[in-house]
Design a protein around this motif. Structure first.
Motif, PDB file in Angstrom:
ATOM      1  N   ALA A  80       0.895  -1.419   0.053  1.00  0.00           N
ATOM      2  CA  ALA A  80       0.040  -0.038   0.030  1.00  0.00           C
ATOM      3  C   ALA A  80       0.924   1.024  -0.107  1.00  0.00           C
ATOM      4  CB  ALA A  80      -0.977   0.155   1.387  1.00  0.00           C
ATOM      5  N   GLN A  81       1.852   1.306   0.761  1.00  0.00           N
ATOM      6  CA  GLN A  81       2.823   2.530   1.164  1.00  0.00           C
ATOM      7  C   GLN A  81       3.485   2.424  -0.148  1.00  0.00           C
ATOM      8  OE1 GLN A  81       4.525   3.248   5.040  1.00  0.00           O
ATOM      9  NE2 GLN A  81       3.177   1.316   5.562  1.00  0.00           N
ATOM     10  N   GLY A  82       3.988   1.394  -0.736  1.00  0.00           N
ATOM     11  CA  GLY A  82       4.910   1.523  -2.139  1.00  0.00           C
ATOM     12  C   GLY A  82       4.293   2.201  -3.180  1.00  0.00           C
ATOM     13  N   VAL A  83       2.844   1.619  -3.324  1.00  0.00           N
ATOM     14  CA  VAL A  83       2.051   2.001  -4.615  1.00  0.00           C
ATOM     15  C   VAL A  83       1.745   3.586  -4.395  1.00  0.00           C
ATOM     16  CG1 VAL A  83      -0.006   1.896  -5.564  1.00  0.00           C
ATOM     17  CG2 VAL A  83       1.325  -0.069  -5.131  1.00  0.00           C
ATOM     18  N   ALA A  84       1.428   3.759  -3.080  1.00  0.00           N
ATOM     19  CA  ALA A  84       0.954   5.504  -2.953  1.00  0.00           C
ATOM     20  C   ALA A  84       2.126   6.280  -2.993  1.00  0.00           C
ATOM     21  CB  ALA A  84       0.652   5.344  -1.489  1.00  0.00           C
TER      22      ALA A  84
END
Length: 322
Positions: A80-84
């Motif tokens: 989630a954090q990587g994509v965001a």
């Protein structure tokens, strides 16, 4: 299937966004296992884990399309954090669907990168189904977590850094969830130096790859139960599993006590904070699940996103065992 050239291309694509993380010698661990241990500190990566590598390569590869559609994915943490982060870097609209049980700290961290958060379902599977519904309704592009060659090539860039920094590496130890990280690393490393032994590590309570290899076919677990939430996956990716079967030398499993001990040991002796998934390779070494005597070994500490209260509980449990 991809080859090392795709990983080299991925490195060119992700380098403006993704850090090259350090590899440091651990005197204490080396003495404990009678080997030369060098820790790959991917816990120091932007967003706190390796996941930003694959996410960024996916975004840069499909950027023209994504500028029109935006991106969506489902995750309760590192992906989630990587994509965001990657979406924010390239000014893309991003929606992340997270289970309702996701710790507030992880929701806030993902939100801080500019993504819109949708809380839905009791677990990752339910969140993924909701993300698919939103994708179909709004036309956003879904960013896969691990079962995608572009994502896998991005994760493989970690292997390039290992070979550049430690060309004398004999054994590379990598945690496995869905298999994206180890498949990318093994495709790259075996393509450049087939003599390097690559060992995957899973938690006993989420050993979907290990069981799939034993049965000779992809195996889905009814449930998963492990302190290492970053590798708590119940079903392997088709593409990663095919690579693991042909490129990974061995897959071992460790129990949660071993993971917690490794996490506490890294904190105490090496002053390194990792999450359960990041501690799994060291757990395999300290528990004797892998024989590495006399060899140069690089365990991949894949991430460091762990809540403080969990760290406190693990440290207290370790003290109680003494």
């Amino acid at each position: 299937m991809i080859d090392p050239t795709h990983v080299f291309d991925a490195e060119d694509s992700i380098r403006p966004t993704v850090r090259e993380t350090p590899i440091v010698h651990s005197r204490a661990l080396s003495a404990s296992v009678d080997a030369e241990i060098h820790l790959k500190l991917e816990n120091l990566q932007r967003t706190g884990s390796f996941k930003i590598r694959g996410a960024t390569n996916y975004v840069t590869t499909h950027l023209e399309t994504l500028q029109e559609t935006g991106v969506i994915t489902a995750s309760s943490g590192n992906h989630a954090q990587g994509v965001a982060f990657a979406a924010n870097r390239y000014d893309l609209e991003a929606t992340i669907v997270m289970p309702e049980s996701t710790p507030r700290s992880k929701v806030e961290a993902t939100e801080s990168y500019g993504a819109s958060i949708v809380l839905s379902g009791d677990d990752y599977g339910a969140a993924k189904e909701r993300a698919y519904e939103i994708r179909d309704r709004d036309g956003a592009t879904y960013v896969p977590t691990f079962d995608d060659w572009t994502v896998i090539a991005g994760q493989g860039t970690l292997g390039l850094e290992v070979l550049r920094t430690r060309p004398d590496c004999d054994v590379l130890v990598v945690p496995i969830g869905g298999g994206g990280l180890i498949s990318g690393i093994s495709l790259l490393v075996k393509g450049l130096n087939p003599s390097v032994r690559i060992v995957g590590v899973q938690a006993d309570g989420a050993s979907t790859i290990a069981r799939s290899l034993e049965k000779g076919q992809a195996t889905t677990l009814d449930s998963v139960d492990t302190v290492a939430d970053g590798i708590a996956i119940n079903s392997p990716g088709t593409k990663p599993l095919s690579v693991i079967e042909s490129h990974v030398d061995e897959v071992v499993t460790v129990d949660d006590d071993a993971i917690e001990h490794a996490l506490a040991r890294l904190l105490e002796t090496d002053k390194v904070v990792v999450e359960g998934a990041g501690a799994a390779p060291v757990a395999a070494l300290l528990s004797g699940a892998i024989d590495v005597e006399g060899e140069v070994v690089v365990p991949v500490l894949s991430g460091g996103n762990i809540d403080l209260d969990v760290v406190g509980d693990i440290v207290q449990a370790e003290l109680d065992r003494r």
